[in-house]
Design a protein around this motif. Structure first.
Motif, PDB file in Angstrom:
ATOM      1  N   VAL A 150      -1.574   8.183 -12.028  1.00 35.79           N
ATOM      2  CA  VAL A 150      -2.785   7.498 -12.242  1.00 35.79           C
ATOM      3  C   VAL A 150      -2.580   5.967 -13.570  1.00 35.79           C
ATOM      4  N   GLN A 151      -1.846   7.051 -14.825  1.00 37.06           N
ATOM      5  CA  GLN A 151      -1.841   5.886 -15.551  1.00 37.06           C
ATOM      6  C   GLN A 151      -0.879   4.630 -15.844  1.00 37.06           C
ATOM      7  N   ARG A 152      -0.005   4.576 -14.571  1.00 39.84           N
ATOM      8  CA  ARG A 152       1.848   3.717 -14.540  1.00 39.84           C
ATOM      9  C   ARG A 152       0.199   2.620 -14.164  1.00 39.84           C
ATOM     10  N   LYS A 153       1.115   1.200 -15.054  1.00 43.58           N
ATOM     11  CA  LYS A 153       0.893   0.049 -14.608  1.00 43.58           C
ATOM     12  C   LYS A 153       2.015  -1.222 -13.959  1.00 43.58           C
ATOM     13  N   ASP A 154       2.514  -0.055 -13.270  1.00 42.93           N
ATOM     14  CA  ASP A 154       3.874  -0.869 -12.747  1.00 42.93           C
ATOM     15  C   ASP A 154       3.520  -0.660 -11.375  1.00 42.93           C
ATOM     16  N   PHE A 155       3.148  -0.676 -10.691  1.00 44.33           N
ATOM     17  CA  PHE A 155       3.249  -0.261  -8.908  1.00 44.33           C
ATOM     18  C   PHE A 155       2.938  -2.167  -8.263  1.00 44.33           C
ATOM     19  N   VAL A 156       3.345  -2.323  -7.314  1.00 43.77           N
ATOM     20  CA  VAL A 156       3.431  -3.359  -6.804  1.00 43.77           C
ATOM     21  C   VAL A 156       2.733  -3.308  -5.451  1.00 43.77           C
ATOM     22  N   ASN A 157       2.304  -4.880  -4.713  1.00 46.51           N
ATOM     23  CA  ASN A 157       1.020  -4.672  -3.689  1.00 46.51           C
ATOM     24  C   ASN A 157       2.567  -4.955  -2.465  1.00 46.51           C
ATOM     25  N   THR A 158       1.945  -4.709  -1.192  1.00 52.09           N
ATOM     26  CA  THR A 158       3.666  -4.118   0.188  1.00 52.09           C
ATOM     27  C   THR A 158       2.656  -5.890   0.646  1.00 52.09           C
ATOM     28  N   GLN A 159       1.815  -6.999  -0.281  1.00 45.71           N
ATOM     29  CA  GLN A 159       1.961  -8.551   0.313  1.00 45.71           C
ATOM     30  C   GLN A 159       1.740  -8.189   2.045  1.00 45.71           C
ATOM     31  N   GLY A 160       1.191  -7.086   3.125  1.00 42.70           N
ATOM     32  CA  GLY A 160       1.342  -7.536   3.943  1.00 42.70           C
ATOM     33  C   GLY A 160       2.169  -6.900   4.703  1.00 42.70           C
ATOM     34  N   ARG A 161       2.485  -6.342   4.116  1.00 42.96           N
ATOM     35  CA  ARG A 161       3.941  -5.071   5.339  1.00 42.96           C
ATOM     36  C   ARG A 161       4.040  -3.518   4.735  1.00 42.96           C
ATOM     37  N   ILE A 162       4.747  -3.590   6.450  1.00 47.32           N
ATOM     38  CA  ILE A 162       4.595  -2.013   6.270  1.00 47.32           C
ATOM     39  C   ILE A 162       5.732  -1.014   5.472  1.00 47.32           C
ATOM     40  N   PRO A 163       5.145  -0.119   4.391  1.00 42.16           N
ATOM     41  CA  PRO A 163       6.678   0.348   3.563  1.00 42.16           C
ATOM     42  C   PRO A 163       7.909   0.686   4.658  1.00 42.16           C
ATOM     43  N   ILE A 164       8.951   0.593   4.632  1.00 45.44           N
ATOM     44  CA  ILE A 164       9.638   1.318   4.792  1.00 45.44           C
ATOM     45  C   ILE A 164      11.202   0.979   3.626  1.00 45.44           C
TER      46      ILE A 164
END
Length: 733
Positions: free
Chosen positions: A68-82
């Motif tokens: 919850v405290q992490r700031k290094d999330f990356v957006n999936t940018q419209g793709r399904i995560p694989i």
């Protein structure tokens, strides 16, 4: 919902996906929650996986509180995560606004091959555990009717909530997630079940259809395809979670291995079917060996999965799948260029499937929208593939029928040509038989009856096309018989002289009856002197020797005539118990004159000789094989001490083995494979009909026996006959 085919191609496209993932990671990081999934009455479903934040936990140790405290999330940018198999832990965060008026919202993850999936709701900065699912957990608490992971978001109408989703899996991670209302969820589940049922129904129809064709045609191609369809359906239902839900819901430990094992088996079965369908063993032997190696690698991966680590199986699927797809497609393209008709169906089937697979990939990359069409189009491609391959197998029956008709027409044409050649040969043989018979009649009138029988036998054999070579042997038979007759004749004169000497002594003894008693002693002395002069002991021994010679000459003449009659008689269809060694010896008698002086006959008779057989036919076998051996030795350019070795031995109590080995020219593999074909010969026109060994083969078949040939060029040839001591009932048909 992903099919087993989609699963396998995810592995085969592994490197492409890694590259695409790398591109997604270089997108600037977002430090806030992704765009909200807003659920309204008009939009009862939202593809959340196409727009949420992700965090790969490479330490495999982060807690929800830390994440919850992490700031290094990356957006999936419209793709399904694989993610590939080396990534075990991934965290996702997203937010949902319930503006639909629905009392409940659900998160539906349409990929059931994840070990642990945990959902948290973030209240302020504190994660609250909502539910944990996964294929390593019993499925009794899953949403009814769906094999997917379905979570209740506990999001009342008019509220917005933030969530954390943690995926921990020993399998490759794929997260096609949607947020739906209750009605939307039921619609999704029903559509999923209907399409899956239709797809499995297509597979079932193809399974039964091809199984029926297998029983109707006994063509192994169909059983390979039936096995492939069965394993494909098994892998499909395992991968989509139906097996885990309905067959072993309380044994989640099986899920660790079930998907990779069924995927490996179906992939290997697909390769085996492809090899059989494309006839690589005949048309592309090197490719066949390569594909066999790929099948072996799959089996190694299967063993590694069971005894080492599941990752081994996934790695095999990754790399071996790529090689397999490339190899099979390249092979089918090569076969198509060679106008191999089934290859066109194979390429068409794969093209349909690859097109639908590309649509699926483009959907996962957000190039195409995430909807029912892009989700389930892969089923259409897979069904078309299965159907086209079934059509191709059915078409194979027509192809085989046409090939058979063409082969029969070609065989008929060759038979007509060969029949013409046989007629010409018969004319030549008849002329030679007449010439040789006339020579024999002029040489010895005493053989006129035997020569007449031989001539009749020759005519019958030529008409039956069984022993066309016997006429070439008759020229030397007169010489063979003349030898013992001349021997008898030469013994008669010495015998007559010896008998006259004995008569002279007998006459001297007769004179004692009329002689005076005083002269008897003198006459006895004269008789003794005469006996010493004649050497009575020598005369007695010589008479015995001469009589024995005359007897042997008569026996030899009778043996030769008997041998001739054995090969010219018409009662060869009668089954008798005979001494096989006598049959071999009589054949050697017939062939003696045709045998060069440098050929030595070596006999090693170890078997119990009596067997039940057709004696005339079996002698014909010995004649043809020995004649060929003599001819093969004569063809050698360098002549030395040559030999023909004849060996017999017992094969248990019910069989006997006869080996005839010559030191002749031998034969190539190509010739060896054709020597039993009717009319096949390596001799010049006019020297052979090509029927000899064909007749031998049929005679051995009639005896329910076996004949083998061991030969190579320059190393002679060995014919090995295996015969029953007592003929089976089928030999009398």
């Amino acid at each position: 919902m992903y099919s087993e085919r989609r699963h396998r191609f995810f592995f085969t496209a592994h490197f492409v996906k890694q590259w695409l993932l790398l591109l997604s990671f270089v997108v600037p990081a977002s430090f806030s929650f992704a765009q909200q999934a807003i659920i309204t009455d008009r939009s009862p479903a939202y593809t959340i996986s196409a727009n949420m934040d992700e965090l790969v936990d490479k330490t495999n140790a982060l807690t929800a509180e830390q994440v919850v405290q992490r700031k290094d999330f990356v957006n999936t940018q419209g793709r399904i995560p694989i993610y590939p198999n080396d990534i075990k832990n991934v965290w996702f965060r997203f937010s949902v606004s319930n503006n639909s008026g629905a009392a409940r919202l659900f998160l539906n993850i349409a990929f059931s091959n994840l070990s642990h999936v945990t959902l948290y709701r973030v209240d302020g900065s504190k994660p609250v555990l909502l539910e944990e699912q996964g294929n390593a957990i019993p499925v009794s608490n899953r949403f009814a009717g769906s094999p997917n992971f379905v979570f209740d978001l506990k999001s009342p109408p008019g509220t917005t909530a933030q969530y954390l989703l943690h995926v921990n899996s020993t399998h490759p991670i794929i997260v096609p997630a949607r947020v739906l209302t209750t009605d939307g969820l039921y619609a999704d589940v029903n559509l999923q079940n209907i399409i899956t049922s239709l797809y499995l129904g297509v597979l079932a129809v193809m399974f039964l259809y091809n199984l029926f064709l297998f029983f109707a045609t006994r063509d192994n191609s169909y059983i390979f395809y039936v096995a492939y369809i069965f394993l494909l359906a098994l892998a499909q239902t395992t991968f989509t979670g139906y097996e885990a839900k309905y067959l072993w819901p309380n044994n989640p430990g099986l899920n660790k291995y079930a998907v990779v094992i069924t995927s490996i088996l179906s992939s290997a079965a697909g390769l085996v079917f492809s090899m059989n369908f494309l006839r690589t063993k005949e048309l592309a032997p090197r490719v066949h060996k390569w594909l066999q190696l790929l099948v072996l690698v799959y089996l190694v991966g299967l063993a590694g999965c069971l005894f080492s680590n599941v990752s081994v199986g996934y790695q095999i699927l990754n790399f071996n799948g790529i090689l397999g797809v490339i190899s099979v497609l390249a092979t089918s393209f090569y076969m198509a260029r060679r106008n191999f008709r089934p290859a066109y169906f194979y390429l068409a089937a794969w093209m349909f499937f690859l097109i639908t697979f590309v649509i699926l990939i483009l959907r996962n990359l957000a190039v195409l929208p995430y909807n029912n069409f892009t989700t389930y189009i892969i089923y259409v491609g897979s069904s078309l593939e299965v159907a086209l391959l079934s059509i191709a197998l059915a078409d194979k029956i027509n192809v085989l029928r046409r090939e058979k008709e063409q082969s029969q027409a070609e065989s008929l044409r060759r038979l007509e040509i060969n029949q013409q050649l046989v007629k010409e040969q018969n004319i030549t043989l008849e002329r030679k038989v007449a010439e040789r018979t006339e020579e024999l009649q002029s040489s010895n009138n005493n053989l006129s009856v035997a020569l007449q029988d031989l001539k009749d036998t020759q005519i019958q054999l030529v008409e039956a096309e069984k022993m066309a070579s016997l006429g070439q042997l008759t020229a030397g038979i007169a010489h063979e018989i003349n030898n013992p007759i001349n021997f008898v004749k030469s013994n008669i004169k010495p015998l007559e002289l010896d008998i006259n000497d004995l008569i002279e002594i007998i006459d001297a003894y007769d004179g004692l009856h009329t002689a005076p008693e005083a002269e008897i002693q003198g006459k006895l002395a004269q008789i003794d002197k005469l006996k010493k002069q004649i050497d009575v002991s020598y005369v007695r021994d010589e008479i015995r020797s001469l009589v024995k010679g005359i007897h042997e000459g008569a026996e030899r003449t009778a043996e030769i005539v008997k041998g001739l009659r054995t090969f010219s008689r018409l009662d060869e269809s009668e089954v008798k118990i005979v001494d096989v060694h006598e049959g071999i010896d009589s054949t050697l008698v017939i062939l003696k004159n045709a045998m060069p002086a440098n050929i030595t006959i070596k006999k090693d008779f170890q078997a119990h000789a009596e067997i039940e057989c057709y004696p005339g036919k079996l002698n014909q076998v010995f004649m043809n094989i020995l004649s060929n051996g003599i001819q093969a030795i004569k063809e050698k350019t360098e002549q030395g001490d040559e030999s023909i070795t004849i060996t017999t031995r017992d094969l248990g109590d019910d069989k006997i083995q006869i080996s005839i080995k010559d030191s002749g020219m031998g034969m190539t593999d190509e010739v060896r494979q054709k020597i039993f074909d009717p009319f096949f010969t390596t001799k010049e026109v006019g020297e052979g009909t090509g029927l000899g060994l064909s007749i031998v083969y049929k005679i051995i078949q009639k005896h329910e026996g076996k004949i083998e040939v061991v030969s190579s060029r320059g190393n002679g040839a060995e014919f090995i006959l295996s015969l029953y001591r007592k003929l089976p009932p089928s030999a009398f048909d």
